[in-house]
Scaffold this active site. Structure first.
Site, PDB file in Angstrom:
ATOM      1  N   ASP A 130      22.001  39.178  49.632  1.00  0.00           N
ATOM      2  CA  ASP A 130      21.666  40.290  48.752  1.00  0.00           C
ATOM      3  C   ASP A 130      22.946  40.926  48.199  1.00  0.00           C
ATOM      4  O   ASP A 130      24.035  40.365  48.329  1.00  0.00           O
ATOM      5  CB  ASP A 130      20.817  41.331  49.496  1.00  0.00           C
ATOM      6  CG  ASP A 130      21.486  41.823  50.778  1.00  0.00           C
ATOM      7  OD1 ASP A 130      22.733  41.736  50.875  1.00  0.00           O
ATOM      8  OD2 ASP A 130      20.778  42.296  51.680  1.00  0.00           O
TER       9      ASP A 130
ATOM     10  N   SER B   6      22.952  43.251  57.311  1.00  0.00           N
ATOM     11  CA  SER B   6      22.371  42.343  56.314  1.00  0.00           C
ATOM     12  C   SER B   6      23.050  40.985  56.373  1.00  0.00           C
ATOM     13  O   SER B   6      23.137  40.270  55.385  1.00  0.00           O
ATOM     14  CB  SER B   6      22.529  42.952  54.911  1.00  0.00           C
ATOM     15  OG  SER B   6      21.902  42.169  53.931  1.00  0.00           O
TER      16      SER B   6
ATOM     17  N   HIS C 183      30.105  36.927  50.615  1.00  0.00           N
ATOM     18  CA  HIS C 183      30.395  37.632  51.863  1.00  0.00           C
ATOM     19  C   HIS C 183      29.195  38.434  52.346  1.00  0.00           C
ATOM     20  O   HIS C 183      29.264  39.096  53.375  1.00  0.00           O
ATOM     21  CB  HIS C 183      31.576  38.572  51.670  1.00  0.00           C
ATOM     22  CG  HIS C 183      32.881  37.859  51.521  1.00  0.00           C
ATOM     23  ND1 HIS C 183      34.074  38.510  51.363  1.00  0.00           N
ATOM     24  CD2 HIS C 183      33.178  36.528  51.496  1.00  0.00           C
ATOM     25  CE1 HIS C 183      35.057  37.632  51.259  1.00  0.00           C
ATOM     26  NE2 HIS C 183      34.532  36.423  51.325  1.00  0.00           N
ATOM     27  N   THR C 184      28.116  38.371  51.601  1.00  0.00           N
ATOM     28  CA  THR C 184      26.904  39.054  52.027  1.00  0.00           C
ATOM     29  C   THR C 184      26.310  38.432  53.284  1.00  0.00           C
ATOM     30  O   THR C 184      25.495  39.058  53.961  1.00  0.00           O
ATOM     31  CB  THR C 184      25.844  39.049  50.900  1.00  0.00           C
ATOM     32  OG1 THR C 184      24.695  39.762  51.329  1.00  0.00           O
ATOM     33  CG2 THR C 184      25.429  37.623  50.548  1.00  0.00           C
TER      34      THR C 184
ATOM     35  N   HIS D  14      35.976  25.756  51.259  1.00  0.00           N
ATOM     36  CA  HIS D  14      37.229  25.262  51.827  1.00  0.00           C
ATOM     37  C   HIS D  14      37.502  23.821  51.395  1.00  0.00           C
ATOM     38  O   HIS D  14      38.657  23.422  51.282  1.00  0.00           O
ATOM     39  CB  HIS D  14      37.176  25.347  53.351  1.00  0.00           C
ATOM     40  CG  HIS D  14      37.521  26.699  53.873  1.00  0.00           C
ATOM     41  ND1 HIS D  14      38.465  26.905  54.847  1.00  0.00           N
ATOM     42  CD2 HIS D  14      37.067  27.934  53.523  1.00  0.00           C
ATOM     43  CE1 HIS D  14      38.572  28.201  55.095  1.00  0.00           C
ATOM     44  NE2 HIS D  14      37.721  28.843  54.307  1.00  0.00           N
TER      45      HIS D  14
ATOM     46  N   ASP E  87      36.210  17.001  47.452  1.00  0.00           N
ATOM     47  CA  ASP E  87      36.256  15.572  47.771  1.00  0.00           C
ATOM     48  C   ASP E  87      35.908  15.254  49.223  1.00  0.00           C
ATOM     49  O   ASP E  87      36.106  14.138  49.690  1.00  0.00           O
ATOM     50  CB  ASP E  87      37.642  15.005  47.448  1.00  0.00           C
ATOM     51  CG  ASP E  87      38.735  15.565  48.359  1.00  0.00           C
ATOM     52  OD1 ASP E  87      38.476  16.573  49.057  1.00  0.00           O
ATOM     53  OD2 ASP E  87      39.844  15.004  48.365  1.00  0.00           O
TER      54      ASP E  87
ATOM     55  N   GLY F  63      40.431  19.716  45.788  1.00  0.00           N
ATOM     56  CA  GLY F  63      39.196  19.561  45.031  1.00  0.00           C
ATOM     57  C   GLY F  63      38.021  19.232  45.932  1.00  0.00           C
ATOM     58  O   GLY F  63      38.157  19.037  47.139  1.00  0.00           O
TER      59      GLY F  63
ATOM     60  N   SER G  78      37.388  16.222  51.864  1.00  0.00           N
ATOM     61  CA  SER G  78      38.564  16.052  52.731  1.00  0.00           C
ATOM     62  C   SER G  78      38.554  17.001  53.918  1.00  0.00           C
ATOM     63  O   SER G  78      39.182  16.722  54.946  1.00  0.00           O
ATOM     64  CB  SER G  78      39.850  16.225  51.924  1.00  0.00           C
ATOM     65  OG  SER G  78      39.863  17.461  51.230  1.00  0.00           O
TER      66      SER G  78
ATOM     67  N   ASN H 290      41.430  26.918  59.178  1.00  0.00           N
ATOM     68  CA  ASN H 290      40.144  26.220  59.249  1.00  0.00           C
ATOM     69  C   ASN H 290      39.597  26.065  60.663  1.00  0.00           C
ATOM     70  O   ASN H 290      38.507  25.506  60.847  1.00  0.00           O
ATOM     71  CB  ASN H 290      40.262  24.826  58.623  1.00  0.00           C
ATOM     72  CG  ASN H 290      40.365  24.875  57.114  1.00  0.00           C
ATOM     73  OD1 ASN H 290      39.807  25.769  56.479  1.00  0.00           O
ATOM     74  ND2 ASN H 290      41.085  23.927  56.533  1.00  0.00           N
TER      75      ASN H 290
ATOM     76  N   ASP I 224      28.821  42.083  56.313  1.00  0.00           N
ATOM     77  CA  ASP I 224      27.845  42.898  55.595  1.00  0.00           C
ATOM     78  C   ASP I 224      26.912  43.492  56.655  1.00  0.00           C
ATOM     79  O   ASP I 224      25.799  43.005  56.855  1.00  0.00           O
ATOM     80  CB  ASP I 224      27.081  42.021  54.605  1.00  0.00           C
ATOM     81  CG  ASP I 224      26.182  42.810  53.678  1.00  0.00           C
ATOM     82  OD1 ASP I 224      26.036  44.014  53.884  1.00  0.00           O
ATOM     83  OD2 ASP I 224      25.615  42.211  52.745  1.00  0.00           O
TER      84      ASP I 224
END
Length: 325
Positions: A252, A247, A193-194, A68, A76, A74, A78, A95, A244
């Site tokens: 993995d 898990s 996302h595992t 994020h 940085d 970028g 922030s 967020n 997941d």
């Protein structure tokens, strides 16, 4: 992570004019702090070992926080800035589900004690993300450092540029390409996302109102839909579901297996099968048991960590990550 995705797909962000459109990262290098703070990464790792021993569930959110940060303005730092009138990036609806800001403050305090005014908050995010991967069984990779911290953080930047989990492949690859990342990076980084969880609100449309006619997403496995409906009621804003299942705290390739079984939690997950490059990568990892996934993830993370960085005399080194000097 508790990777909650409050209506935002953490890795996939469409940045239009906020950051340079190439992940170049001039000025970054492995071992940047070798002279001014030789034990910087050891200090970070020491704090994180304690944190993850107490709450491994924070591994996902802290990995997501680095994404994020990098995909809006970028890499940085922030995302860490507070705003008195609640107009900073962290105050944006996408967020609000982020967790672990206090952990970053804890790491920063330890570094300031040993090496005051040396290590940037943006570099801390990159190192912590790597440590989160390792803590959950992922492969170690060297982190490039040398970033400096930005001073601008706007709610609207995050709100307008973070893609929702309903994104199709064309939208996803457009966002990645704009930042110098490619289809393979998309497949690899989505593998994050595992670990972690998501709020029901991030995918409830697939369960209850996919096309606006109170229907379900036909691309999702019916048994999986039934299971999710048992957890997520209509308009549920608080329940968390594992991205997941079974898990959630292990780094993995089971996430890839779920996608091929039509059990990707988000539309943006399932969209990876709609492109030959991303689909081929997923199938290759499943065929070889994830032999290269750990290495590939490190490569793509380093590449992502170069997006829009401030180096040299640009930016600042914040004393406290939540406010400008």
């Amino acid at each position: 992570m508790s990777m909650t995705f409050a209506k935002v797909f953490c890795f996939l962000v469409l940045v239009q004019v906020l950051v340079p459109n190439l992940a170049e990262g001039q000025g970054l290098k492995v071992g940047f702090y070798a002279k001014p703070c030789p034990n910087a990464e050891e200090i970070v790792n020491g704090v994180m070992k304690t944190v993850f021993k107490e709450a491994l569930s924070l591994s996902g959110p802290l990995l997501r926080m680095h994404f994020h940060d990098c995909f809006v303005r970028g890499c940085d730092g922030s995302i860490l800035l507070n705003s008195v009138n609640k107009t900073a990036e962290k105050d944006s609806p996408p967020n609000l589900s982020l967790r672990g800001f206090g952990v970053i403050d804890r790491v920063k305090a330890a570094l300031e004690k040993q090496c005051p005014g040396v290590v940037s908050c943006s570099d801390i995010l990159a190192i912590v993300a790597r440590d989160a991967v390792v803590a959950t069984g992922g492969q170690f990779y060297n982190v490039e450092t040398g970033r400096r911290d930005g001073s601008v953080s706007l709610l609207t930047d995050a709100l307008n540029n973070l893609l929702p989990p309903t994104s199709d492949f064309a939208t996803l690859i457009s966002g990645f390409t704009a930042l110098g990342l490619n289809a393979t990076d998309l497949a690899v980084l989505s593998g994050g996302h595992t670990i972690g969880t998501s709020h029901c609100s991030s995918f409830s449309d697939r369960l209850y109102n996919f096309t606006g006619k109170n229907d379900t997403d036909p691309s999702m496995d019916k048994n999986y839909i039934a299971r999710l409906k048992s957890r997520c009621k209509i308009n549920d804003q608080t329940t968390l579901v594992e991205m997941d299942p079974g898990s959630v705290r292990t780094f993995d390739i089971k996430y890839y297996s779920l996608i091929t079984k039509r059990r990707g939690l988000f539309t943006s997950d399932q969209a990876l099968l709609n492109n030959t490059v991303t689909k081929s990568y997923i199938n290759a990892q499943l065929k070889n048991g994830g032999a290269t996934f750990g290495h590939d993830f490190g490569v793509s993370m380093v590449k992502m960590g170069r997006i829009g960085v401030l180096t040299g005399s640009s930016g600042q080194i914040r004393k406290f990550c939540y406010k400008n000097n």
